[in-house]
Design an enzyme around this catalytic site. Sequence first.
Site, PDB file in Angstrom:
ATOM      1  N   HIS A  62       0.828  -1.201   0.000  1.00  0.00           N
ATOM      2  CA  HIS A  62       0.000   0.000   0.000  1.00  0.00           C
ATOM      3  C   HIS A  62       0.867   1.258   0.000  1.00  0.00           C
ATOM      4  O   HIS A  62       2.103   1.194  -0.009  1.00  0.00           O
ATOM      5  CB  HIS A  62      -0.995  -0.009   1.171  1.00  0.00           C
ATOM      6  CG  HIS A  62      -0.368  -0.028   2.534  1.00  0.00           C
ATOM      7  ND1 HIS A  62       0.306   1.038   3.066  1.00  0.00           N
ATOM      8  CD2 HIS A  62      -0.329  -1.008   3.493  1.00  0.00           C
ATOM      9  CE1 HIS A  62       0.733   0.752   4.281  1.00  0.00           C
ATOM     10  NE2 HIS A  62       0.368  -0.494   4.563  1.00  0.00           N
ATOM     11  N   CYS A  83       2.642  -5.030   6.528  1.00  0.00           N
ATOM     12  CA  CYS A  83       2.533  -4.826   5.084  1.00  0.00           C
ATOM     13  C   CYS A  83       3.854  -4.317   4.502  1.00  0.00           C
ATOM     14  O   CYS A  83       4.830  -4.119   5.205  1.00  0.00           O
ATOM     15  CB  CYS A  83       1.422  -3.816   4.770  1.00  0.00           C
ATOM     16  SG  CYS A  83      -0.218  -4.354   5.269  1.00  0.00           S
TER      17      CYS A  83
END
Length: 523
Positions: free
Chosen positions: A188, A200
């Site tokens: 992201h 992430c």
Amino acid sequence: MKKSVFIYILTLIIAIFPFFSTITNAATPSVESQLSQLKGGINQVILATTDKTNSRNAEISFYQKKNGKWVKVYSRMSGVVGKNGLTSNKIEGDGKTPKGVYSLTSAFGTATKPTGEKLPYTNTNKYYYWIDDVHSNDYNKMVYYQGNPDNRWKSYEKLTHPLYSYVVAIDYNTNPIIKGKGSAIFLHTRTTSTQYTLGCVAIYKDSLVKIMKQLDPKLNPHIIISEKSNLNATILNYNKEMATDSEKQYDFFSPTTNIPVYKQMTGDATIGTINKGEAFPIIESNFINWYKVKFGHTYGYIKKANTKGISTIDQSKLNKSRVLSKSFTAKNELYVKGNITGTQMTIGKINKGISYPIVNESDYWYQIDFLGRVGYVWKANTSLDKSYFSPKKNMNIYKQMTGDSIIGTLYNDQVFPIIDDQFVNWYKVKIGNTFGYIKKGETEYLANVSVPSLNNGLPNSPKKVKAISDIYVKQNITGNQITFGKIMKGVEYPIIEETGNWYKIDFVGRIGYIWKSNTILLN
């Protein structure tokens, strides 16, 4: 004396330095050579590497295989990973990013889908969540829910997070999903203040969008997350995991339970079901976790984890007949039978609202190709589709099926009605008072679509014109004129009526207009 000894030593160092440099380079193979070891038909890779296992900063690069060789497309993009670095044993909430090689099959975001982005993209809003509640059956899934999420889950992520304007979902812990092994692992966006993630990989928005525009499902994109020094080991470990079940090649698979057929490899939109114990041919197995199967007009995806490979199948069950350019839509859930005499065996199901092509028909049944098998569905539970074709490129209309006498052209992406599908390789089309022929292989079949300027019954008049040059056929004569075909010089053509400086005609089932000055009126 000391000076001469110093010069001697310096000269010796300079002389042997290239030797040591060569040894160092030889001991560190290039990234491209390491990627060449990858198995599984992977042709695109996002590489996220850190200097150490506990590092938060990562270097992001993008590679693509071209002409059989790996090529660096983008490099040295600034990224971050989990606040506690990388791990080979991810646990929910540990703040670590899982090392490994993972497929990239879907994207989402609160922002509009980037132009040119090819992965399936979900435009998220306040009703979208990603579930990290280890007690929920929704664990590690995206869920659309309009109710109060606190009444349904103990823990979840809102997908309206400011860093989720653009996201590529990383297929970690997806097949099978193991509760507690980590969830919501994404690639992201980040800002200058983003020092780490909770598991992430994050990069700047402009870098992410550049990569998203490159990702192509046909090229089987993956992400590799690893320390730089362990990249080779990460790739070899992935190959070893793949080899556990995939080294033996099967021609068929059988579901170990009734399993859904998914529209995409996101696993959240079903188009049908196949039944436990039945057997189906494998047409593509390059994906780690999925089989690609033929499903009607398009393809579907089956999770490999719910199947077992088999070597043989009763050949009489396989469909060897061509599919007609004729289809139906399921009015409700449609059970697919393997036979229509004796004890009828259900081999699967087509979901309500799905359009499906027909192979043959009898009084009460349509015969279909169901994932490569001969199948039958009850006519009464279907509605017959209106059938059309669309040229994949500008294509010729031939006077005969010899393909050597051109009388017109149909333009790319336009849509025309199918009036005759009796020939294997050709569509017969209405052109003027006669017929022409186009090659089916250069078209795409469409059902129940909106077609502009469709002729709903206007007859030709007795008048005819002759084209004195190639004539462009327009969809309209006011505003932005759209050309959807062409009539070749010398062709005689009937008109419906005159409209100012134009003749109105029927062109392959659609109303068109041709410029009078490019014709002569015949007696």
